[in-house]
Enzyme design. Structure first.
Site, short mmCIF file in Angstrom:
data_model
loop_
_atom_site.label_atom_id
_atom_site.label_comp_id
_atom_site.label_asym_id
_atom_site.label_seq_id
_atom_site.Cartn_x
_atom_site.Cartn_y
_atom_site.Cartn_z
N GLU A 55 0.88 -1.17 0.00
CA GLU A 55 0.00 0.00 0.00
C GLU A 55 0.92 1.22 0.00
O GLU A 55 1.57 1.52 0.99
CB GLU A 55 -0.91 -0.02 1.23
N CYS A 95 -2.80 8.72 3.49
CA CYS A 95 -2.59 8.20 2.14
C CYS A 95 -3.84 8.35 1.27
O CYS A 95 -3.73 8.55 0.06
CB CYS A 95 -2.16 6.74 2.19
#
Length: 503
Positions: free
Chosen positions: A246, A280
């Site tokens: 990720e 994020c």
């Protein structure tokens, strides 16, 4: 010693120093685990995995929920530690813990449903077989966590890997080492009867994480930058160790002409600056229809004018956790202003030590770093567009593909389906991250694989297909030299009947 000086002393000796990013105050020191120590941790986890993986789903659920209860019992202490080591306000720390607890409960409660053995229809030509699909634990999962959400984000791998029957070796970020060790210690305290090594931590900088990738784990789950993710993937390729990556995003929000402007502005203001913009899947880009652009920009500015960072109880968000990120934020602001952007709130002067006040930049060129690269700071770019089609085209024109949001009263779902991302919130931001059953992850530079939900459990298991011949049919041993010519003649008649009648 300042936070910058401390971070710069990487591996100067055998200890890691944790500091408060707001003040530079030393919080604790930790021994750095070298390659031998990392391999020892993996070996210990390998032994523990045999016991943990042999437990029933119900037994693992009991242990995971005990862990949750221990985290709740120590929530005040943990939130104080998050505030001190990460910098975020206490309320935000508690919200992060709350989301992590939701995911532990979901993984523990749904692992059996997702991973239990399933019977598979064998098909007409293999009717004398029974078919079974069973999910096995991988064994030992190495997890390398981030510092921005040091409990919630790695827990998307930790809880799901544990629920699937794996042991975990966790390397927290060097900027949140104390938090990572605290969470692992809570698991051990809640489950003293389990063997040491079911969930343990290793501490250090990049070299420790690199050693974990090479230490013989059965999968690596990493959260961090795309550049580091690519290095991990390349290293893991040497042993064909699978990876889950990720690697951040450059998430866009589309504000359509029929949007609730006040709601959209409120969400964008929060999504762009909460946690100092160190999210994020936070808001980094906005594309707003020209018919409502002036109203929208004015409302975002109104909200953010009163939003201030700090380390006191009144602060809306805290300091930048990683000192080097401040230079990236400064570069992005400067580049946007050089490339046609106009700062309607703040600017380079908004950077005040470890604290950065909100910055709104309007109509920067789409090639500027503030639009193309992950900024990870409390800034947002807003561009006026001629309708949804242009907004979708610009939103999709990115090397990232993590999250997104759409504001539209009538067409939100339709617009969402056109976005090339892993997740979208309609008339909200980040809603998908709080729903445990929804998988989270992206494509392109945002990474590979999914955490959360059923896909998050499947990421940490391997499928085992089993076919059992229940009885034989004379002459029908198709996978044998004993099959007969008459059988093949019959098959040549049957196959067109089964598969050749579709027009």
């Amino acid at each position: 010693m300042s936070a910058t000086d401390t971070a710069a002393s990487i591996e100067a000796d055998a200890t890691l120093t944790s500091v408060n990013p707001a003040t530079g105050e030393v919080l604790a020191t930790y021994p750095i685990d070298d390659e031998d120590a990392v391999r020892a941790a993996v070996a210990k986890a390998r032994v523990a995995a045999a016991t943990w993986g042999a437990l029933t789903f119900a037994e693992r659920k009991k242990h995971l929920l005990r862990w949750s209860s221990q985290l709740v019992a120590k929530s005040d202490e943990l939130c104080e530690l998050i505030h001190a080591e990460n910098g975020k306000p206490l309320d935000d720390a508690f919200l992060e813990l709350m989301l992590a607890l939701e995911h532990i409960k979901w993984a523990a409660s749904n692992a059996e449903k997702v991973l239990k053995p399933k019977k598979i229809a064998p098909g007409a030509l293999m009717a004398n077989f029974s078919a079974h699909l069973e999910q096995r634990p991988l064994g030992v999962v190495g997890i390398i966590g981030p510092w921005n959400y040091p409990v919630y984000t790695p827990n998307g791998s930790i809880a799901y890997a544990l629920a699937a029957g794996n042991a975990v070796v966790f390397k927290p970020s060097e900027y949140s080492t104390g938090i990572g060790n605290f969470v692992a210690q809570c698991f051990a305290e809640a489950n003293p009867e389990l063997p040491d090594g079911v969930f343990n931590t290793i501490n250090g900088y990049g070299a420790t994480g690199a050693a974990l990738v090479r230490a013989g784990v059965d999968k690596v789950a990493f959260t961090g930058s795309a550049a580091t993710g690519k290095k991990i993937m390349a290293s893991a390729a040497d042993t064909l160790t699978p990876v889950l990556l990720e690697c951040g995003g450059k998430d866009a929000v589309i504000v359509a002409a029929d949007a609730d402007i006040k709601a959209a502005a409120d969400a964008v203001a929060w999504g762009a600056t909460a946690n100092s913009g160190q999210t994020c899947a936070g808001v980094e880009r906005v594309y707003v229809d020209k018919s409502v652009a002036d109203q929208f920009i004015a409302e975002v500015k109104r909200i953010l004018t009163d939003v201030k960072p700090g380390s006191d109880a009144k602060a809306s968000y805290g300091p930048m956790t990683m000192p080097s990120q401040i230079d990236i934020v400064r570069r992005h602001i400067e580049d946007a202003l050089k490339n046609g952007g106009k700062a309607v709130l703040g600017g380079v002067e908004s950077i005040k030590g470890p604290f950065i006040e909100p910055v709104i930049i309007v109509d920067a060129d789409e090639s500027s770093a503030a639009v193309t690269e992950e900024t990870f700071g409390p800034t947002v770019t807003i561009k006026t567009v001629n309708g949804v089609d242009e907004a979708v085209q610009l939103a999709n024109n990115s090397t990232f593909g993590l999250g997104s949001a759409v504001y539209s009263k009538k067409n939100g779902l339709e617009i969402a389906r056109r976005l090339k991302v892993g997740a979208t919130s309609v008339n909200s931001v980040l809603g998908f991250a709080a729903i445990s059953g929804l998988p989270f992850g992206g494509s392109q530079d945002s990474g590979i694989g999914r955490i959360h939900g059923a896909p998050g459990l499947l990421e940490f298991s391997r499928p085992h297909s089993i076919a059992v011949q229940r009885f034989t049919i004379p002459g029908m041993a198709l996978l044998s030299y004993s099959r007969t010519d008459s059988t093949m003649k019959l098959l040549r008649k049957v196959v067109p009947f089964l598969h050749g009648r579709h027009k």
